[in-house]
Motif scaffolding. Structure first.
Motif, PDB file in Angstrom:
ATOM      1  N   TRP A  56      33.561 -21.808  74.645  1.00  0.00           N
ATOM      2  CA  TRP A  56      33.947 -22.125  73.981  1.00  0.00           C
ATOM      3  C   TRP A  56      33.202 -23.572  73.192  1.00  0.00           C
ATOM      4  CZ3 TRP A  56      36.299 -17.606  73.990  1.00  0.00           C
ATOM      5  CH2 TRP A  56      36.977 -17.314  73.073  1.00  0.00           C
ATOM      6  N   ALA A  57      33.030 -24.238  74.358  1.00  0.00           N
ATOM      7  CA  ALA A  57      32.366 -25.320  74.114  1.00  0.00           C
ATOM      8  C   ALA A  57      30.674 -25.146  73.414  1.00  0.00           C
ATOM      9  CB  ALA A  57      32.137 -25.962  75.606  1.00  0.00           C
ATOM     10  N   ALA A  58      29.871 -24.563  74.203  1.00  0.00           N
ATOM     11  CA  ALA A  58      29.164 -24.228  73.441  1.00  0.00           C
ATOM     12  C   ALA A  58      29.206 -24.048  71.908  1.00  0.00           C
ATOM     13  CB  ALA A  58      28.642 -22.973  74.288  1.00  0.00           C
ATOM     14  N   ARG A  82      37.162 -32.357  77.950  1.00  0.00           N
ATOM     15  CA  ARG A  82      36.319 -33.296  78.155  1.00  0.00           C
ATOM     16  C   ARG A  82      35.105 -33.390  78.778  1.00  0.00           C
ATOM     17  NH1 ARG A  82      41.743 -37.391  79.138  1.00  0.00           N
ATOM     18  NH2 ARG A  82      42.650 -37.293  76.826  1.00  0.00           N
ATOM     19  N   ARG A  83      35.229 -32.545  80.116  1.00  0.00           N
ATOM     20  CA  ARG A  83      34.101 -32.308  80.624  1.00  0.00           C
ATOM     21  C   ARG A  83      33.015 -31.639  79.758  1.00  0.00           C
ATOM     22  NH1 ARG A  83      33.283 -27.708  84.227  1.00  0.00           N
ATOM     23  NH2 ARG A  83      36.072 -27.374  83.794  1.00  0.00           N
ATOM     24  N   LEU A  84      32.997 -30.690  79.150  1.00  0.00           N
ATOM     25  CA  LEU A  84      31.947 -29.640  78.838  1.00  0.00           C
ATOM     26  C   LEU A  84      31.973 -30.156  77.109  1.00  0.00           C
ATOM     27  CD1 LEU A  84      34.162 -26.424  79.760  1.00  0.00           C
ATOM     28  CD2 LEU A  84      31.858 -27.684  80.557  1.00  0.00           C
ATOM     29  N   LEU A  85      32.730 -30.609  76.697  1.00  0.00           N
ATOM     30  CA  LEU A  85      32.424 -30.889  74.688  1.00  0.00           C
ATOM     31  C   LEU A  85      31.827 -32.239  74.945  1.00  0.00           C
ATOM     32  CD1 LEU A  85      36.315 -30.522  73.647  1.00  0.00           C
ATOM     33  CD2 LEU A  85      34.518 -28.868  73.384  1.00  0.00           C
ATOM     34  N   ASP A  86      30.716 -32.692  73.917  1.00  0.00           N
ATOM     35  CA  ASP A  86      29.985 -32.840  73.376  1.00  0.00           C
ATOM     36  C   ASP A  86      30.838 -34.472  72.898  1.00  0.00           C
ATOM     37  OD1 ASP A  86      28.124 -34.318  71.981  1.00  0.00           O
ATOM     38  OD2 ASP A  86      26.411 -33.397  72.195  1.00  0.00           O
ATOM     39  N   PRO A  87      30.276 -35.480  73.349  1.00  0.00           N
ATOM     40  CA  PRO A  87      31.222 -36.857  72.762  1.00  0.00           C
ATOM     41  C   PRO A  87      31.168 -36.936  71.381  1.00  0.00           C
ATOM     42  CG  PRO A  87      29.860 -37.653  74.096  1.00  0.00           C
ATOM     43  CD  PRO A  87      29.415 -36.009  74.109  1.00  0.00           C
ATOM     44  N   ALA A 333      19.155 -21.036  61.141  1.00  0.00           N
ATOM     45  CA  ALA A 333      19.915 -20.421  61.771  1.00  0.00           C
ATOM     46  C   ALA A 333      20.068 -20.234  63.081  1.00  0.00           C
ATOM     47  CB  ALA A 333      19.293 -18.734  61.612  1.00  0.00           C
ATOM     48  N   VAL A 334      21.398 -20.450  64.583  1.00  0.00           N
ATOM     49  CA  VAL A 334      21.273 -21.179  65.761  1.00  0.00           C
ATOM     50  C   VAL A 334      22.235 -20.008  66.116  1.00  0.00           C
ATOM     51  CG1 VAL A 334      21.204 -22.920  67.925  1.00  0.00           C
ATOM     52  CG2 VAL A 334      20.246 -23.797  64.980  1.00  0.00           C
ATOM     53  N   THR A 335      20.631 -19.332  67.649  1.00  0.00           N
ATOM     54  CA  THR A 335      21.972 -18.307  68.541  1.00  0.00           C
ATOM     55  C   THR A 335      22.474 -19.211  69.069  1.00  0.00           C
ATOM     56  OG1 THR A 335      20.337 -16.694  68.033  1.00  0.00           O
ATOM     57  CG2 THR A 335      22.166 -16.678  69.629  1.00  0.00           C
ATOM     58  N   VAL A 336      24.051 -18.670  69.415  1.00  0.00           N
ATOM     59  CA  VAL A 336      24.809 -18.707  70.755  1.00  0.00           C
ATOM     60  C   VAL A 336      25.078 -17.657  71.061  1.00  0.00           C
ATOM     61  CG1 VAL A 336      26.792 -20.480  71.488  1.00  0.00           C
ATOM     62  CG2 VAL A 336      25.410 -21.230  69.329  1.00  0.00           C
ATOM     63  N   ASP A 337      25.403 -17.285  72.478  1.00  0.00           N
ATOM     64  CA  ASP A 337      25.628 -16.419  73.144  1.00  0.00           C
ATOM     65  C   ASP A 337      26.876 -16.513  73.137  1.00  0.00           C
ATOM     66  OD1 ASP A 337      25.876 -14.139  75.531  1.00  0.00           O
ATOM     67  OD2 ASP A 337      24.414 -15.161  76.384  1.00  0.00           O
ATOM     68  N   ALA A 338      27.054 -15.379  72.445  1.00  0.00           N
ATOM     69  CA  ALA A 338      28.689 -14.188  72.422  1.00  0.00           C
ATOM     70  C   ALA A 338      29.323 -13.504  72.591  1.00  0.00           C
ATOM     71  CB  ALA A 338      28.929 -14.180  70.684  1.00  0.00           C
ATOM     72  N   ARG A 339      29.178 -13.087  74.074  1.00  0.00           N
ATOM     73  CA  ARG A 339      29.150 -12.260  74.851  1.00  0.00           C
ATOM     74  C   ARG A 339      30.787 -12.296  75.411  1.00  0.00           C
ATOM     75  NH1 ARG A 339      23.431 -10.784  77.913  1.00  0.00           N
ATOM     76  NH2 ARG A 339      23.428 -12.307  77.504  1.00  0.00           N
ATOM     77  N   GLN A 340      30.785 -13.461  76.224  1.00  0.00           N
ATOM     78  CA  GLN A 340      31.944 -13.955  76.780  1.00  0.00           C
ATOM     79  C   GLN A 340      32.809 -13.526  75.983  1.00  0.00           C
ATOM     80  OE1 GLN A 340      32.794 -14.003  79.991  1.00  0.00           O
ATOM     81  NE2 GLN A 340      34.387 -14.527  79.989  1.00  0.00           N
ATOM     82  N   ILE A 341      32.710 -14.281  74.384  1.00  0.00           N
ATOM     83  CA  ILE A 341      33.357 -14.272  73.029  1.00  0.00           C
ATOM     84  C   ILE A 341      33.799 -12.772  72.986  1.00  0.00           C
ATOM     85  CG2 ILE A 341      34.274 -15.064  71.012  1.00  0.00           C
ATOM     86  CD1 ILE A 341      32.136 -17.079  71.617  1.00  0.00           C
ATOM     87  N   PHE A 342      33.078 -11.616  72.993  1.00  0.00           N
ATOM     88  CA  PHE A 342      33.459 -10.568  72.693  1.00  0.00           C
ATOM     89  C   PHE A 342      34.177  -9.770  73.360  1.00  0.00           C
ATOM     90  CE2 PHE A 342      30.847 -11.318  68.963  1.00  0.00           C
ATOM     91  CZ  PHE A 342      30.998 -10.270  67.896  1.00  0.00           C
ATOM     92  N   ALA A 343      33.810 -10.001  74.926  1.00  0.00           N
ATOM     93  CA  ALA A 343      34.337  -9.604  75.559  1.00  0.00           C
ATOM     94  C   ALA A 343      36.314 -10.139  75.431  1.00  0.00           C
ATOM     95  CB  ALA A 343      34.509 -10.395  76.717  1.00  0.00           C
ATOM     96  N   GLY A 344      36.500 -11.056  75.439  1.00  0.00           N
ATOM     97  CA  GLY A 344      38.188 -11.658  74.633  1.00  0.00           C
ATOM     98  C   GLY A 344      38.802 -10.559  73.727  1.00  0.00           C
TER      99      GLY A 344
END
Length: 359
Positions: A56-58, A82-87, A333-344
């Motif tokens: 989600w953070a990515a 706060r740890r994972l998200l860009d400011p 277009a920018v690719t973000v790995d979505a496999r973990q999202i699809f697993a949900g």
């Protein structure tokens, strides 16, 4: 009204207005998301919660390269967010259970008769048909919460629907799926006429194109029963991008062929015959749970870009970027790995919701 006016009261619309849902390609004020909560993450394998947080953070951090992002974060997850998200990503504290923002958040609309007015459709949300595993009581309040925060007029709807269950061209055409809006677990008394009337009232849709079903995996336990945003999207008036499963061993081989044929014979609100572009699926067809529904159709259009799902298939991911950039000229277009999202149970489009610029 600028973000940060949480004290502004929500104005509830009592009479029908000329609401219209803009195309996703219209300029965005920002994108909205919701950060996962650990005790509601579907992945119970070791490290599953952290992988979900990171996925989600990515997405949020990548969107922030193109436009503002605001993310609802439950008090229990503020430290992780706060740890994972860009400011650059704005954290908005708010109770969260489900975190698929497209579905339980507001669907934003504009009123062409009142320039500068933003509306927020508050669909009735029951966790994709009230399955036993779903927890949605907190997130069902998100549409009203966000509407309050941005000073939008609330457009209430008794229709059980989710943002992932519709796609529009911004000019009166909407894509729907018979197994979603007509799902007896959602709307036991609905028929197409009633659904179409509500689409006209809330999002200004004058022509509905009904798909018979969605992708196979989407009917599993964690699925949505056929959301259209993993199957097809209207990239511009008269143009539709459709998931294409090219492997005959996959059940979606026949599903996608049927949908391509249906859309190729359909007309939009302006009477144009749709021009269909197929977006091939990646090469992998199975995971540990069965046939996958990996789809590049489930992307998010942002200001100047497209956030595309990636599946670890370099060749297919690259081909998808090329097709997406051709479908949306002038966007990167920018690719973000979505496999973990699809697993949900969904993809990048499912966890995001665009707020259009009004004025």
């Amino acid at each position: 009204m600028p973000l940060g006016t949480a004290d502004a009261p929500t104005r509830r619309t009592e009479e029908p207005m000329s609401w219209r849902m803009p195309s996703e390609t219209a300029p965005h004020e920002r994108t909205w998301m919701a950060f996962p909560v650990a005790d509601n993450v579907a992945d119970e394998t070791p490290g599953g919660v952290e992988r979900t947080f990171a996925a989600w953070a990515a997405v949020a951090n990548t969107i922030a390269e193109f436009e503002p992002v605001s993310i609802l974060v439950d008090p229990s997850e503020l430290e992780n967010a706060r740890r994972l998200l860009d400011p650059a990503v704005e954290i908005v504290e708010c109770p969260v259970d489900e975190f698929w923002m497209r579905d339980h958040g507001p669907t934003f609309v504009v009123d062409d008769e009142r320039p500068g007015v933003l509306g927020a459709v508050d669909w009735t949300f029951n966790g994709w048909g009230a399955p036993e595993w779903a927890r949605w009581e907190k997130s069902a309040e998100h549409a009203r919460f966000v509407a309050d925060r941005v000073g939008a007029e609330l457009v209430s709807s008794a229709l059980v629907n989710e943002g992932g269950g519709i796609h529009v061209d911004g000019e009166g055409t909407v894509l729907l799926t018979e197994t979603v809006q007509l799902d007896p677990r959602r709307n036991p008394y609905a028929d197409k006429r009633r659904v179409e009337a509500e689409m006209a009232r809330t999002i200004g849709a004058t022509k509905a194109i009904w798909l018979p079903r969605g992708l196979t995996r989407d009917y599993d336990e964690l699925g949505t029963n056929g959301h259209v945003d993993i199957v097809a999207t209207l990239t511009s008036p008269g143009q539709v991008l459709v998931h294409s499963q090219r492997n005959p061993e996959h059940p979606d081989f026949e599903v996608s062929r049927e949908i391509v044929a249906l859309l190729a014979g359909s007309t939009d609100a302006a009477g144009r015959t749709l021009e269909v572009t197929e977006l091939p699926a990646p090469s992998v067809i199975r995971d540990d749970e069965g046939f996958v529904d990996y789809s590049y159709v489930n992307h998010l259009v942002v200001n100047g870009g497209v956030i595309a799902c990636g599946f670890g298939d370099d060749e297919a991911d690259a081909a998808a970027r090329e097709i997406l950039e051709a479908a949306y000229p002038g966007r990167r277009a920018v690719t973000v790995d979505a496999r973990q999202i699809f697993a949900g149970g969904g993809g990048i489009h499912c966890i995001t919701q665009q707020q259009p610029v009004v004025g």
